[in-house]
Design a protein around this motif. Structure first.
Motif, PDB file in Angstrom:
ATOM      1  N   HIS A  13       5.523   6.526   5.283  1.00 16.77           N
ATOM      2  CA  HIS A  13       6.217   6.100   6.487  1.00 16.77           C
ATOM      3  C   HIS A  13       5.747   6.870   7.723  1.00 16.77           C
ATOM      4  O   HIS A  13       5.095   7.910   7.629  1.00 16.77           O
ATOM      5  CB  HIS A  13       7.723   6.306   6.332  1.00 16.77           C
ATOM      6  CG  HIS A  13       8.333   5.529   5.210  1.00 16.77           C
ATOM      7  ND1 HIS A  13       8.346   4.148   5.180  1.00 16.77           N
ATOM      8  CD2 HIS A  13       8.972   5.933   4.075  1.00 16.77           C
ATOM      9  CE1 HIS A  13       8.964   3.742   4.077  1.00 16.77           C
ATOM     10  NE2 HIS A  13       9.346   4.803   3.402  1.00 16.77           N
ATOM     11  N   ILE A  14       6.145   6.366   8.888  1.00 19.26           N
ATOM     12  CA  ILE A  14       5.979   7.062  10.151  1.00 19.26           C
ATOM     13  C   ILE A  14       7.367   7.523  10.596  1.00 19.26           C
ATOM     14  O   ILE A  14       8.294   6.714  10.704  1.00 19.26           O
ATOM     15  CB  ILE A  14       5.357   6.155  11.239  1.00 19.26           C
ATOM     16  CG1 ILE A  14       4.038   5.556  10.746  1.00 19.26           C
ATOM     17  CG2 ILE A  14       5.168   6.943  12.535  1.00 19.26           C
ATOM     18  CD1 ILE A  14       2.989   6.576  10.369  1.00 19.26           C
ATOM     19  N   ALA A  70       8.454   2.362  10.320  1.00 13.13           N
ATOM     20  CA  ALA A  70       8.801   3.575  11.071  1.00 13.13           C
ATOM     21  C   ALA A  70      10.280   3.881  10.880  1.00 13.13           C
ATOM     22  O   ALA A  70      11.103   2.973  10.760  1.00 13.13           O
ATOM     23  CB  ALA A  70       8.478   3.409  12.551  1.00 13.13           C
ATOM     24  N   GLN A  96       0.822   3.600  12.225  1.00  7.84           N
ATOM     25  CA  GLN A  96       1.130   2.718  11.109  1.00  7.84           C
ATOM     26  C   GLN A  96      -0.089   1.932  10.666  1.00  7.84           C
ATOM     27  O   GLN A  96      -0.310   1.727   9.466  1.00  7.84           O
ATOM     28  CB  GLN A  96       2.271   1.768  11.497  1.00  7.84           C
ATOM     29  CG  GLN A  96       2.834   0.956  10.339  1.00  7.84           C
ATOM     30  CD  GLN A  96       3.446   1.836   9.275  1.00  7.84           C
ATOM     31  OE1 GLN A  96       2.742   2.418   8.445  1.00  7.84           O
ATOM     32  NE2 GLN A  96       4.766   1.939   9.281  1.00  7.84           N
ATOM     33  N   SER A 138      -1.727   2.300   6.960  1.00  9.38           N
ATOM     34  CA  SER A 138      -1.822   1.136   6.063  1.00  9.38           C
ATOM     35  C   SER A 138      -3.130   1.100   5.290  1.00  9.38           C
ATOM     36  O   SER A 138      -3.246   0.391   4.282  1.00  9.38           O
ATOM     37  CB  SER A 138      -1.651  -0.160   6.867  1.00  9.38           C
ATOM     38  OG  SER A 138      -2.776  -0.395   7.700  1.00  9.38           O
TER      39      SER A 138
END
Length: 389
Positions: free
Chosen positions: A20-21, A44, A131, A135
């Motif tokens: 995650h961010i 996020a 992000q 990915s």
């Protein structure tokens, strides 16, 4: 042979089980901007909180260490720090604390960029770039020695200490035996067991640390309850615990300590800090579920294991929480919230050892990408920074 799981290897060598961010406000004043940024970027997560200013001394220090620890947790591939600009815990300090991890990191300060709308625009741009880069990352096979789990329990009943906690202790022992780490805490619910836990210390210094921190917690609780005009406020366990069949905090403590299995304790550390050793750890912290889990995540735990006899749906943002119950009725009522049914031991369908193995395998599956039920349902209630009493 050492067991493995599939995780995300970070630049500093740590391993995340999620990718995650994190959007972390340095102060409550910038929490809404952090939320809006997170809403604009799939994957996020905003860590809204009510602190970061008008705090002094150790209270502010705990806030600073905890937020830095959250940002350093390997489950987050990148972090956007969002500040206001005049707070006591400055955004630059938060970013500086996270920077040594080498993860993607950006800072936006509302007062510097002009207003909250501009800050949302800039922060969203940062988070989107992170992000997109995240990915491209792929899981790789790593040893379970890279895994740290946090142990927590809530909504306890008699089956918690009889079944769910001991089964989790078996899983914890198996992880620790292979070089992994496991954190026991909730000192308010370990009162009366300190002498038992101290006998499991790796050396005399750790034994004395165990006795010291639990003794200090008992003294603190005495002070806090001494002047209460409401006798119910003096109880050290909840009414739900009484309804579930527990008679006292000592009875709850005897069951609660079982989460840690039989391994030796190698270190005692404060909530908000990170341990320096691998193995079974004791964190000096309170018993509130949210504060417990937050401290464990700040210490580096990638997964939380949470026995609950009466049942609770709560989870933590960005860190999977595995729910375990020893009560077969609770499992039947709350199947959408409970991951492992340890009540099969009560029903005579499985042995304690078999359920311990089941929990361990569930930990590895979740570490490799399986979503816990709290994640699937979007539960994130357990983020809560400890305040000094």
């Amino acid at each position: 042979m050492i067991d493995t799981f599939l995780g995300y290897r970070r630049e500093n060598g740590t391993v995340g089980v999620r990718n995650h961010i994190a959007i972390i406000p340095s102060v409550f004043c910038s929490a809404k901007v952090a939320q809006r940024i997170a809403q604009n970027v799939p994957g996020a997560i905003a860590f809204s909180h009510p602190v970061g200013c008008s705090q002094v001394g150790e209270d502010l220090e705990i806030t600073a260490k905890t937020l830095i620890g959250i940002g350093r947790n390997p489950n987050f591939a990148g972090v956007v720090v969002v500040g206001l600009g005049c707070e006591r815990f400055m955004p630059a300090e938060l970013a500086h604390g996270i920077a040594p991890t080498g993860k993607m990191l950006e800072t936006v300060v509302i007062q510097d960029v002009g207003d909250s709308i501009k800050a949302i625009e800039i922060g969203t741009r940062y988070a989107r770039k992170m992000q997109q880069k995240a990915s491209l990352e792929r899981r790789e096979e790593v040893s379970v020695s890279e895994l740290m789990i946090g142990l927590n329990c809530g909504g306890s009943d008699t089956t918690s200490g009889l079944v769910a906690n001991p089964a989790l202790g078996i899983a914890s022992d198996k992880l620790v035996a292979q070089g992994g780490s496991s954190i026991l805490t909730e000192l308010t619910e370990l009162l009366g067991t300190e002498h038992i836990l101290a006998r499991r210390a790796v050396n005399e210094q750790v034994a004395q640390d165990i006795l010291r921190v639990i003794g200090a917690m008992e003294e603190r609780l005495k002070r806090q309850t001494a002047n209460s005009s409401n006798t119910k406020r003096k109880h050290l366990i909840s009414t739900g615990n009484y309804d579930g069949g527990l008679s006292s905090v000592v009875e709850k403590s005897l069951g609660g300590m079982k989460k840690s299995g039989n391994a030796q304790f190698v270190e005692v550390f404060k909530s908000g800090d990170a341990p320096t050793q691998k193995g079974l750890l004791l964190m000096d912290g309170p018993g509130h579920d949210g504060e417990v889990t937050t401290g464990e995540v700040a210490a580096g735990a990638q997964i939380i294991c949470f026995p609950t006899g009466r049942g609770t749906p709560s989870g933590f943002p960005g860190v999977p929480v595995i729910k375990i119950t020893g009560n077969p009725r609770t499992f039947e009522r709350m199947q959408e919230n409970i991951d492992v049914n340890a009540g099969t031991v009560i029903l005579g369908q499985k042995s304690l050892q078999q359920v311990g193995e089941e929990i361990y395998r569930e930990i590895l599956a979740v570490a490799s990408g399986k979503m816990s039920k709290a994640e699937v349902l979007g539960h994130d209630e357990q983020f809560c920074i400890t305040r000094m009493p």
